[in-house]
Design an enzyme around this catalytic site. Structure first.
Site, PDB file in Angstrom:
ATOM      1  N   ASP A  97       0.745  -0.890   0.272  1.00 39.63           N
ATOM      2  CA  ASP A  97       0.213   0.206   0.235  1.00 39.63           C
ATOM      3  C   ASP A  97       0.892   1.263   0.512  1.00 39.63           C
ATOM      4  O   ASP A  97       1.627   1.156   0.662  1.00 39.63           O
ATOM      5  CB  ASP A  97      -1.314   0.174   1.810  1.00 39.63           C
ATOM      6  CG  ASP A  97      -1.980   0.915   1.379  1.00 39.63           C
ATOM      7  OD1 ASP A  97      -2.138   1.654   0.477  1.00 39.63           O
ATOM      8  OD2 ASP A  97      -3.228  -0.193   1.702  1.00 39.63           O
ATOM      9  N   ASP A 148      -2.841   4.828  -2.359  1.00 40.65           N
ATOM     10  CA  ASP A 148      -4.020   5.078  -1.486  1.00 40.65           C
ATOM     11  C   ASP A 148      -4.886   5.991  -2.252  1.00 40.65           C
ATOM     12  O   ASP A 148      -3.691   7.611  -2.726  1.00 40.65           O
ATOM     13  CB  ASP A 148      -3.986   5.138  -0.885  1.00 40.65           C
ATOM     14  CG  ASP A 148      -4.914   5.749   0.565  1.00 40.65           C
ATOM     15  OD1 ASP A 148      -5.948   4.440   0.798  1.00 40.65           O
ATOM     16  OD2 ASP A 148      -4.837   7.296   1.231  1.00 40.65           O
TER      17      ASP A 148
END
Length: 532
Positions: free
Chosen positions: A100, A202
Site C-alpha cells: 500500500d 491510496d
C-alpha cells in the site's frame, strides 16, 4: 494458463489488513512474521498475490495511513529484515507482493512536515498545501475533510492553514511541487529495488487540488445520514486533470522494472474511472472498480453495471472487480450468507482481475464494537452514524481456541461470538464449507483459462438471474447466478447443453443441462457447454 497475459491479469489478489491477520509476538496486533506463518494457507487457498495495507512507521492516528517514514517498517509490524524474509518466502511460493502506497498525505510527524511548518522560507515550505487565513481569520475556503469538518487546520508557527483531506494529523502533500514528485518516486524506487511487485495506491484521485483554491459546490443529493463530509461535491479537491500527469510519471518508473504494476484506489463513476487507464502505457494498470461493493445487490443492476463497464473500457484497459475491503462493510453482512456464495462465483468468473478481502473466504461478517472499544477515528469524529470501519477489520479467525488463534493476547479489536464455529480449522476438512467452496472456485479459475482471460458475453436470462459466457480457444463456460430466494428456470433450447463443473450447491456438480436448466434458490453454477 496463457503466457501472453501478465501475472496481474491472470492472477487473484488477496488483501491483508496486517493488524488483523496473525500476531506472532503476543501483543494483540498482527505483524509480518505472523503473515509469514500463514503463507502455506494462502498458497493452498490458491491466490496469486498478496496486498498489504500500510506497514510503515506511523503514529497510527489512522492506523498506518498516516506515514511518518516511507522507507522503513513500523516496529509493531516488524523490521526491514523481517519484511525481506516475508517477501522472499512469498516469491519462493510463486506469489507476488503489493504494498500500500499512501502518496496523498503524510503524518504530521513526518520529517518533511516538521520542516515545512517551521517557516515560510524553509526549503520544504511548499511541500504541503499552505494558505493564508480568509479575511475573517477563518479557513481559506470551504473544503471539507473526508472524515467530517473543515479540511483546514491552523498552524500557530507559520500563521497559516494547511489542508488535510482526512485527519488533521494527515497533512496533504503538494503534488504540484516537482520536488515532492521526485521524492515520492524515490520512495517507490526504494521498494521496487527491494523486490516488491507493485503498489496499491491510496486515494490516487485526490493527489492534485485546484490551483485557484475555488470553493466546492453544494451537493444537491446530500443525505445527512451519510456524514457531514458529503455536504459538498469534491469538484476542486479530487479528480483534477493534472493528476494524470503525475500518474504518467509513476507508470514510467514502474515500466523500468519487469512486470511491476499499480492499482489505483478511485471512487468515481465508471465513465471517469476508465480515464485513469490513460491513453496506453501512461495510466494506472488497474483503476479499482468498486461497483460490486457500492451498487444494490440485484441481478439486473449488476448485469447492467458489468455490461456498461465492459463497454467503457479502453482497448488497452484490463478490467478488475472487488467485493470487499478494509473501508466497507463485509460482504456477508451486506448481502447475507447464501448470496455471499453467489457473489464469490461472480467475482471469480467475471473477466478481469479479482481482489479478495481476508476472511471473506470463511464467511466472516461485521463485528459489533462497543463504544468503549472503538478504534477508528472516522467513527470517533462522527459517533453514532455507523461510519466506523472497525467492524470489517476484526482479527482473522483461525480456530476455536482463545482469541481464535489470532493471538495469545487480547486482540486490538474484539472477535464475534461465532468465531468458535466460523474459522479456518472448522472449515478446512468440511466439504460443504465456505472455505472449501472458495478453494474449488479458485482451482477452477486456475484450470480454465476461459475464466481468467477468456472473452465475456452476456447470456439472456430471467430478470433475477445474471448469466454470461466466458470463452477461450473454443472452450465455452456458462455462468448462471440466481440473485433470488426462488427457483429460476433458464430456457435456451439448443444453446444450453453441458455439464455443471461447479455449483454453490454441492449435489448439483456433475449434472447435465439439456436445453434448459432450473436454478435453485441462491444458486450459482458454472457449466461447461458442449459443442453443438
Amino acid at each position: 494458463m496463457p503466457d501472453s497475459y501478465l501475472w496481474w491479469q491472470k492472477g487473484v489478489v488477496y488483501q491483508i489488513y496486517p493488524r488483523s491477520y496473525q500476531d506472532s509476538n503476543g501483543d494483540g496486533v498482527g505483524d509480518l512474521n505472523g503473515i509469514r506463518q500463514r503463507l502455506d494457507y494462502l498458497q493452498a487457498l490458491g491466490v496469486d498475490a498478496i496486498w498489504l495495507s500500510p506497514i510503515y512507521p506511523s503514529p497510527m492516528a489512522d492506523f498506518g495511513y498516516d506515514i511518518a517514514d516511507y522507507v522503513d517498517i513500523d516496529p509493531v509490524f516488524g523490521t526491514l529484515a523481517e519484511f525481506d524474509a516475508l517477501l522472499a518466502d512469498i516469491h519462493g511460493r510463486g506469489m507476488k507482493l503489493l504494498l500500500d502506497f499512501v502518496p496523498n498525505h503524510t503524518s504530521e510527524e513526518h520529517a518533511w512536515f516538521k520542516e515545512s511548518r517551521q517557516s515560510r522560507t524553509n526549503p520544504k515550505a511548499d511541500w504541503y498545501i499552505w494558505k493564508d487565513p480568509a479575511a475573517d481569520g477563518g479557513p481559506p475556503n470551504n473544503w471539507l475533510s473526508s472524515f467530517g469538518g473543515s479540511g483546514w487546520q491552523y498552524d500557530d508557527v507559520r500563521k497559516q492553514y494547511y489542508y488535510h483531506a482526512f485527519l488533521k494529523e494527515q497533512p496533504d502533500l503538494n503534488w504540484r511541487n516537482p520536488a515532492v514528485q521526485d521524492a515520492m518516486l524515490d520512495v517507490m524506487r526504494f521498494w521496487l529495488d527491494r523486490g516488491v511487485d507493485g503498489f496499491r495506491i491510496d486515494v490516487i484521485w485526490h493527489l492534485i487540488k485546484d490551483e485557484d483554491f475555488r470553493a466546492n459546490p453544494p451537493n444537491p443529493d446530500y443525505d445527512p445520514n451519510t456524514g457531514e463530509q458529503n455536504k459538498l461535491l469534491t469538484t476542486y479537491t479530487t479528480d483534477r486533470p493534472e493528476v494524470h500527469q503525475v500518474i504518467g510519471r509513476m507508470r514510467k518508473l514502474l515500466d523500468e522494472y519487469h512486470e511491476r504494476m499499480m492499482v489505483g484506489e478511485i471512487y468515481l463513476p465508471v465513465q471517469k474511472l476508465v480515464t485513469y487507464y490513460g491513453t496506453g502505457g501512461d495510466g494506472v494498470n488497474l483503476p479499482f472498480n468498486f461497483q460490486l461493493i457500492t451498487l444494490p445487490w440485484k441481478a439486473s443492476v449488476i448485469r447492467n453495471a458489468v455490461d456498461s463497464y465492459e463497454a467503457a473500457l479502453p482497448d488497452h484497459g484490463w478490467p478488475n472487480w472487488v467485493l470487499g475491503n478494509h473501508d466497507n462493510h463485509r460482504l456477508q453482512t451486506r448481502i447475507g450468507a447464501e448470496q455471499a456464495r453467489v457473489a464469490a462465483m461472480l467475482l471469480l468468473t467475471l473477466r478481469g482481475t479479482p481482489t479478495l478481502y481476508y476472511g471473506d473466504e470463511i464467511g466472516m461478517h461485521d463485528i459489533e464494537v462497543p463504544p468503549e472499544l472503538v478504534q477508528d477515528p472516522f467513527e470517533k469524529k462522527q459517533p453514532g452514524k455507523g461510519l466506523g470501519r472497525d467492524p470489517e477489520r476484526s482479527p482473522m479467525q483461525w480456530d476455536a481456541s482463545t482469541n481464535a488463534g489470532f493471538s495469545t493476547a487480547r486482540p486490538w479489536l474484539p472477535l464475534p461470538p461465532d468465531a468458535v464455529q466460523v474459522n479456518v480449522a472448522a472449515q478446512d476438512q468440511n466439504d460443504d464449507s465456505m472455505l472449501t467452496y472458495y478453494r474449488h472456485l479458485l482451482a477452477l479459475r486456475r484450470q480454465e483459462p476461459a475464466l481468467a482471460v477468456g472473452s465475456y458475453h452476456d447470456f439472456g436470462t430471467p430478470e433475477q438471474v445474471f448469466g454470461y459466457t466466458r470463452s477461450y480457444e473454443g472452450r465455452r463456460l456458462l455462468v448462471l447466478l440466481n440473485f433470488s430466494a426462488d427457483t429460476q428456470p433458464v430456457e435456451h433450447g439448443h444453446l444450453l447443453h453441458g455439464q455443471v463443473l461447479l455449483s454453490t450447491l454441492k449435489p448439483r456438480i456433475g449434472i447435465q443441462a439439456n436445453g434448459d436448466f432450473t436454478l435453485q434458490p441462491h444458486e450459482g453454477v458454472v457449466i461447461l457447454l458442449a459443442d453443438r
